[in-house]
Design a protein around this motif. Structure first.
Motif, short mmCIF file in Angstrom:
data_model
loop_
_atom_site.label_atom_id
_atom_site.label_comp_id
_atom_site.label_asym_id
_atom_site.label_seq_id
_atom_site.Cartn_x
_atom_site.Cartn_y
_atom_site.Cartn_z
N THR A 113 2.24 -0.96 -11.06
CA THR A 113 1.04 -0.21 -10.67
C THR A 113 -0.04 -0.42 -11.72
N VAL B 148 1.03 6.22 -10.83
CA VAL B 148 1.10 6.62 -9.42
C VAL B 148 2.25 7.61 -9.27
N LYS C 146 -4.13 5.95 2.42
CA LYS C 146 -3.69 5.10 1.30
C LYS C 146 -3.97 5.80 -0.03
N ILE C 147 -2.95 5.90 -0.88
CA ILE C 147 -3.21 6.50 -2.19
C ILE C 147 -3.19 5.49 -3.32
N ALA C 148 -2.61 4.31 -3.08
CA ALA C 148 -2.64 3.30 -4.15
C ALA C 148 -2.33 1.91 -3.60
N ASP C 149 -2.89 0.90 -4.28
CA ASP C 149 -2.51 -0.50 -4.03
C ASP C 149 -1.57 -0.91 -5.14
N VAL C 150 -0.44 -1.45 -4.79
CA VAL C 150 0.57 -1.78 -5.81
C VAL C 150 1.18 -3.16 -5.55
N ARG D 91 0.87 -1.18 0.00
CA ARG D 91 0.00 0.00 0.00
C ARG D 91 0.90 1.22 0.00
#
Ligand code: GDP
Length: 589
Positions: free
Chosen positions: A565, A569, A534-538, A527
């Motif tokens: 990604t 991102v 949280k700004i992104a799931d990677v 994360r």
């Protein structure tokens, strides 16, 4: 609570009926039961005390009152209602106890037969009864099943019974099902005689058994109580005559009597279809005399008794109280636990049977909402996974037991849905129904005709045959387990604080930073966090220590990181990347 509304309920009440009486949504009652640790569905029965607790917890201004049970079974047993004309009758005995303690062996020894070896899994599969003569007097034995899956039947058995023999193996002592049996016997208010079995075995320890019985508040005669303990060996026969003497003695004390000058009544204790004979019912006479040619009503069906036989197959002319009989001539199969009554003529029989049938249907309509539907009502948003099945069993008693045991498997996520059930062989119709409803057919002690087998395999219908009830239940449990959503377990690995960004594309970021916590490994899920959000799931695809690829990077080390990604991102210095793994774990019921 002077103004409290009084509601009369019976000793046992279904959750649905209780909710109805309290004028509450059934989900609310179930929810309250759950809070109190009772997992019961709408059709399940709870006892008066539990109902009272629930009413209390719900803070209702309602007072529950116990309604006298209307069951004729108890009224015929009621000593006060016995007239001067009543005559003595043989005692009705049930044998209960822990599995493998020798119930079947003892019943067989008493009957003088030896059928124990032929039994699947060593478990008696259905209830019937037989009568013997000892010292010129008759004793009736209910051939009660031994496995806990038959709890339902055993409870019925206890209602019919005057004396319960609790079999305890002298080398094994009091076990959970022994305690359960003691509880049943007490609840039914019947006398207990303990048969301390397997006395021939080296490990027999009578004193320990007596001690353990005392712990269950069964105080034996030699210690000043009133419980008779008879040491026996079902294997050698030692002690069995003494046990029979004792049964007669105890029944003399009880002064067992029955009315004979009344239309006959009793209970159906087994029913099945026999080729060439049609519906065959085993029944126990409670009062009056049953004769061949009588019109008899049981549940929603009736018979002109075509054949009256003893349970060992001999034709008899009439049967008096406490006699187990086999009756043929029923139009349809009566149900285990149905009461029967002899009536004057066919017209009365037909009228009464159809009235009962309608009553049953209505009651069924009200209570028959199956647990699955109910669970769905409670958690509208959560889909319940259903396992559709069709059950066919050899006799009604087994069918009831299987159905009762299956009910206990339902949870709020998965449930068994019985789309069809019945007594008898598996038919083409069953296979057809299974095909259209995507159900598995379970056969218990029934055969599978080869044409049906072919038909089913062509339609890819699964038919599973069992001879041991708990194996069938285990199979259904396994199927339900497969339908449980797996549990997702996330395990944190480590955290990186971003110190530099080297490359950013739509699908990839390469950055560098310092491990501030734990250990980094690749590949891993991650994360991207900025200011605690949280700004992104990677996905982390690779790690580098200096110029070299690394499998692991430890706390306070610097490293490079490749990230996959989905979408661009824009990483910034100071962002945190938290690595974790995600595992799916199959849960079990
Ligand atoms: P149930 O499960 O209570 O019906 O028990 P069973 O009648 O099937 O007996 C379980 C096992 O114990 C069988 O292997 C029997 O042969 C054995 N058994 C039963 N009674 C005796 C006994 O009095 N002595 C010995 N030695 N074995 C017994």
């Amino acid at each position: 609570m002077a103004n409290a509304t009084t509601i009369e309920i019976e000793d046992m009440i279904t959750v649905g009926t209780l909710a109805e009486k309290l004028m509450l949504p059934v989900g609310k009652v179930i929810g309250e039961l759950m809070k109190n640790g009772v997992m019961a569905t709408v059709n399940e029965r709870i006892d008066f005390d539990t109902a009272q607790i629930i009413v209390g917890e719900l803070g209702l201004d309602v007072e529950l009152k116990r309604k006298e049970a209307a069951a004729p079974i108890t009224t015929t047993r009621d000593k006060n209602s016995i007239s001067d004309k009543a005559v003595g009758r043989p005692p009705v005995i049930a044998v209960m106890g822990h599995v493998d303690h020798g119930k079947t062996s003892l019943l067989d020894r008493i009957r003088g037969a030896n059928v124990v070896k032929g039994e699947a899994g060593g478990i008696t599969q259905h209830i019937s009864a037989y009568q013997i003569e000892h010292n010129g007097r008759k004793i009736t034995f209910l051939d009660t099943p031994g496995h806990e899956a038959f709890a339902a039947i055993r409870e019925h058995g206890a209602l019919l019974t005057d004396i319960v023999i609790i079999v305890v193996a002298a080398d094994d002592g009091v076990k959970p099902q022994t305690i359960e049996a003691i509880r049943f016997a007490r609840k039914a208010g019947v006398r207990i005689v303990v048969a301390m079995n397997k006395m021939d075995k080296e490990g027999a320890n009578p004193d320990r058994v007596k001690q353990e019985l005392a712990e269950q508040d069964l105080l034996i005669e030699e210690w000043g109580g009133d419980i008779v303990v008879v040491p026996v060996s079902a294997k050698t026969g030692e002690g069995v005559p003494a046990l029979l003497d004792m049964l007669l003695l105890v029944s003399d004390v009880e002064e067992l009597k029955a009315e004979v000058d009344v239309p006959a009544r009793g209970l159906i204790i087994e029913a099945h279809i026999e080729q060439g004979r049609g519906p065959v019912a085993h029944a126990l006479v409670e009062s009056g005399t049953v004769k061949r040619g009588d019109f008899i009503v049981a549940g929603g069906t009736y018979a002109k008794i075509r054949n009256l036989e003893s349970t060992d197959g001999k034709t008899i002319k009439e049967a008096t109280p406490s006699t187990p009989v086999v009756i043929t001539g029923f139009k349809e199969l009566p149900e285990f636990g149905d009461e029967f009554a002899v009536v004057a003529n066919e017209k009365a029989a037909r009228a009464e049977a159809s009235a009962t049938a309608t009553g049953k249907k209505n009651a069924g309509g009200r209570l028959d909402m199956n647990s699955t539907e109910l669970i769905r009502m409670i958690n509208r948003n959560n889909k319940v996974e259903e396992f559709n099945i069709i059950i066919k069993a050899d006799v009604q008693g087994s069918l009831t037991s299987v159905m009762d045991s299956l009910k206990a498997l339902d949870t709020d996520e998965v449930a068994v849905r019985v789309v069809g059930s019945g007594v008898g062989t598996i038919t083409e119709n069953d296979a057809h129904m299974a095909h259209t409803s995507n159900a598995v057919i379970y056969g218990f002690n029934v055969v599978l005709p080869s044409n049906i087998k072919q038909h089913a395999s062509r339609d890819k219908v699964s038919i599973r045959l069992y001879k041991v009830i708990y194996e069938l239940i285990d199979d259904v449990r396994e199927e339900l387990t497969k339908r449980l959503a797996p549990e997702i377990i996330e395990t944190d690995l480590g955290r990186l604080v971003v110190r530099g960004i080297f490359k950013t594309t739509k699908t990839e970021v390469i950055c560098g930073g310092e491990v501030t916590k734990g250990k980094l490994v690749a590949p891993a899920l991650a994360r991207v966090m900025r200011d605690g959000e949280k700004i992104a799931d990677v996905e982390v695809t690779g790690l580098k220590r200096g110029p070299n690829d690394a499998k692991e990077i430890f706390e306070s080390e610097m490293c490079g990181m490749s990230i996959k990604t989905s979408g661009r991102v824009e990483l910034q210095e100071g962002d945190h990347i938290e690595l974790f793994t995600r595992e799916m774990v199959q849960r079990s019921l």
